[in-house]
Scaffold this motif. Structure first.
Motif, PDB file in Angstrom:
ATOM      1  N   ILE A  13     -50.898 -32.650  48.865  1.00  0.00           N
ATOM      2  CA  ILE A  13     -49.059 -32.307  49.889  1.00  0.00           C
ATOM      3  C   ILE A  13     -47.978 -31.489  48.456  1.00  0.00           C
ATOM      4  O   ILE A  13     -47.799 -32.261  47.598  1.00  0.00           O
ATOM      5  N   THR A  29     -45.252 -27.951  48.006  1.00  0.00           N
ATOM      6  CA  THR A  29     -45.614 -26.788  46.975  1.00  0.00           C
ATOM      7  C   THR A  29     -44.680 -26.020  45.844  1.00  0.00           C
ATOM      8  O   THR A  29     -44.171 -25.563  46.284  1.00  0.00           O
ATOM      9  N   ASP A  66     -43.428 -24.044  30.989  1.00  0.00           N
ATOM     10  CA  ASP A  66     -43.385 -22.536  31.898  1.00  0.00           C
ATOM     11  C   ASP A  66     -42.347 -21.556  31.085  1.00  0.00           C
ATOM     12  O   ASP A  66     -41.642 -20.950  31.730  1.00  0.00           O
ATOM     13  N   ARG A 122     -36.216 -24.902  42.397  1.00  0.00           N
ATOM     14  CA  ARG A 122     -36.177 -24.092  40.652  1.00  0.00           C
ATOM     15  C   ARG A 122     -37.741 -22.981  41.232  1.00  0.00           C
ATOM     16  O   ARG A 122     -38.221 -23.801  41.866  1.00  0.00           O
ATOM     17  N   SER A 144     -45.599 -28.401  40.267  1.00  0.00           N
ATOM     18  CA  SER A 144     -46.737 -28.891  39.974  1.00  0.00           C
ATOM     19  C   SER A 144     -47.929 -28.188  41.141  1.00  0.00           C
ATOM     20  O   SER A 144     -48.937 -28.029  40.296  1.00  0.00           O
ATOM     21  N   GLN A 198     -48.570 -25.238  40.001  1.00  0.00           N
ATOM     22  CA  GLN A 198     -50.448 -24.596  38.997  1.00  0.00           C
ATOM     23  C   GLN A 198     -51.087 -25.414  39.361  1.00  0.00           C
ATOM     24  O   GLN A 198     -52.751 -25.118  39.136  1.00  0.00           O
ATOM     25  N   ALA A 242     -48.531 -34.109  45.710  1.00  0.00           N
ATOM     26  CA  ALA A 242     -47.751 -33.134  44.156  1.00  0.00           C
ATOM     27  C   ALA A 242     -46.033 -33.261  45.168  1.00  0.00           C
ATOM     28  O   ALA A 242     -45.340 -31.871  45.030  1.00  0.00           O
TER      29      ALA A 242
END
Ligand code: NAP
Length: 532
Positions: free
Chosen positions: A183, A185, A57, A327, A188, A191, A376
């Protein structure tokens, strides 16, 4: 024993972007090097993270090596934000082009590395039962590589398939016709969710904290823009290095509050339309003023309300925490995915996942039945990969013990009590707050210069001094506590791992200030390090 002969001058742990470049630099300076890598190929992060939708990204013309002009001129990036396969192909190209492979031992995990004071060497033990002696041990183990699998009750009893985004099967996964749960958000999850949603019969997303997601507007690179960047690489790279994050993100002004709402919203609209992480650099006071921060939060929340049809779902997706607390995520069709009838958002901010049953995910006494479970759930960031190796320094003190209350390192490069051990983008360096590849290159160059200096000054041992380490850790904490980020729960502070001490992990004084400090230390004969 002090002149005992090592098997190699240096062992490097990890063959991601850090390990590959470290090998290149040390070999260029005439050292013998052995790199140990757990995976079957190079690439590190971009080897392991093969989940659907995985792409960088950070704009890739800048998320790439700059140490070789030939390399940056010859490699053709196809997309603005390349997918994992393209990044992994780039890593393989670098390995082949610079003939790195003969010095990399793949499918070999480093279990322990123990300092032998008499010999002045590290004894590195690997999963194949071998033991390798080296003068220097350089940890290129990555900041986001130690996978976090939460200890959900019943996880092992789940009857369907379980995947972690960072350990995705090489052959991919076909979710067609399946009921899937995701699980997490963070980046990863953000996306992978829209891509999984395209395939799955149904998708339940379990969200503990809603994140801010800026659209990527990914697209193919145009030939003329590539030509222009390549023609101006030295200037553009130099400009990026002067910026706080080592990225070239133009800042619109010192304060979001110094301009009218109309002007501010025009700026935010333009950045939303442009896409990507540059949104976070719109104004310089997002980390220092709640009020300025709220202007960006409000703008993004309104965007979410405009995209998501169901107003209740939109409110759940609208982040409650400060902008840039966690982040920033960059996505493609993330919020739009929730307009599909097959996608359901399950808010677990006030409850928790009670347990995993053989049938699915249990929340508040209700079981959401699924065929596949995707975790995730992120990483034990910055320190996890180092602490998973049994690293023993002077007097057999272990790094795990030394860091029991949080990491202590000098500049994120050296650790008192652990001579001749270097960490690339270790705790207390800007690392994850910056464009990782320029940060990696800066550390690798510094370490290679340091070893050169030692060899030319007939020194064979270097160790961070406890006082210098102490002062740096204090400084990292002081600067870290100045930012609003410090008021939040995030992996930057270890809050995502139960029991992990809350410590500022990356240095948040910015890339240029940090580089100046490293250069000064070197220019002063490696002040803060004891050389003998
Ligand atoms: P992450 O940001 O740590 O996200 C993990 C997610 O799992 C969070 O939503 C977290 O919720 C949730 N979670 C963790 N434990 C949980 C539990 N016990 N119960 C319920 N939910 C739980 O991890 P990530 O998405 O893998 O990203 C990590 C970092 O890697 C990113 O921030 C970024 O720096 C990097 N990354 C970059 C890219 C890219 O370049 N495109 C892609 C992926 C990752 P909470 O937020 O409530 O803890």
């Amino acid at each position: 024993m002090a002149n005992a002969k090592p098997d190699f001058d240096a062992v490097v742990v990890g063959a991601g972007f850090a390990g590959m470049y470290m090998l290149y630099r040390l070999r260029e300076r005439g050292l013998s090097v052995r790199v140990f890598e757990t995976g079957t190929d190079v690439g590190g992060t971009w080897y392991w993270n093969r989940y659907p939708g995985a792409r960088v990204d950070t704009e890739t013309m800048f998320y790439s090596y700059q140490f070789s002009e030939e390399l940056q001129q010859e490699w053709e990036w196809k997309e603005r934000y390349p997918a994992q396969a393209e990044l992994s192909a780039y890593a393989r190209h670098v390995a082949d082009r610079f003939e790195l492979r003969p010095d990399i031992q793949f499918e070999t995990r480093v279990d322990s590395t123990v300092w032998d004071e008499d010999a002045g060497l590290w004894r590195v033990e690997t999963g194949d039962g071998a033991s390798t002696m080296a003068r220097y041990c350089i940890m290129a183990t990555g900041c986001l590589s130690a996978v976090n699998t939460p200890e959900f009750d019943g996880l092992n009893d789940f009857a369907g398939e379980t995947y972690h985004t960072a350990h995705w099967p090489d052959e991919g996964v076909d979710f067609t016709g399946k009921r899937v749960a995701v699980i997490g958000t963070g980046s990863s999850g953000v996306q992978s969710i829209p891509v999984i949603a395209e395939q799955a019969a149904s998708l339940h997303v379990f969200q503990r904290t809603a994140n801010y997601v800026i659209p990527s507007h990914n697209r193919a690179m145009e030939a003329d823009e590539v030509a222009e960047i390549k023609a101006n690489y030295p200037e553009l790279r130099a400009r990026a290095k002067k910026s706080f994050s080592g990225n070239y993100f133009p800042v619109a002004g010192p304060s979001a509050l110094a301009v009218s709402k109309e002007e501010r919203d025009r700026e935010y609209e333009a950045r939303w339309a442009q896409g990507g992480l540059a949104f976070m650099a719109a104004y310089a006071d997002f980390q220092t003023s709640d009020e300025a921060n709220e202007t960006a939060s409000a703008f993004i929340r309104n965007k979410i309300r405009g995209i998501v049809d169901d107003s209740e779902v939109a409110e759940l997706l609208a982040p409650k925490q400060l902008f840039l607390c966690k982040r920033l995520c960059v996505g493609a069709g993330y919020y739009e995915a929730y307009n599909r009838d097959s996608v359901a958002l399950i808010d677990i901010s006030e409850t928790t996942i009670e347990r995993i049953t053989p049938e699915g995910v249990c929340v508040d006494g209700r079981v959401y039945e699924v065929d596949a479970l995707v975790l995730a759930t992120g990483f034990d960031a910055v320190t996890g990969a180092l602490k998973r190796i049994d690293i023993q320094g002077v007097g057999a003190i272990t790094l795990r013990d030394k860091w029991e209350d949080g990491p202590r390192a000098y500049l994120g490069l050296g650790i008192a009590g652990f001579p001749n051990l270097f960490t690339i983008t270790g705790p207390g360096s800007p690392s994850v707050l910056t464009n990782m590849i320029p940060s990696i290159e800066q550390h690798v160059d510094w370490i290679a210069d340091c070893i050169d200096h030692m060899r030319s000054h007939d020194k064979s041992r270097i160790e961070a001094e406890a006082e210098a380490e102490e002062a740096w850790v204090e400084h990292v904490n002081e600067v870290g506590d100045l930012s609003l980020r410090a008021t939040c729960q995030s992996w930057y502070f270890g809050s995502n791992i139960p029991g992990k001490p809350r410590v500022v992990l990356p240095y948040s004084g910015g890339f240029p200030v940090y580089v100046r400090k490293c250069d000064e230390v070197a220019a002063n004969g490696y002040s803060g390090f004891a050389l003998s």
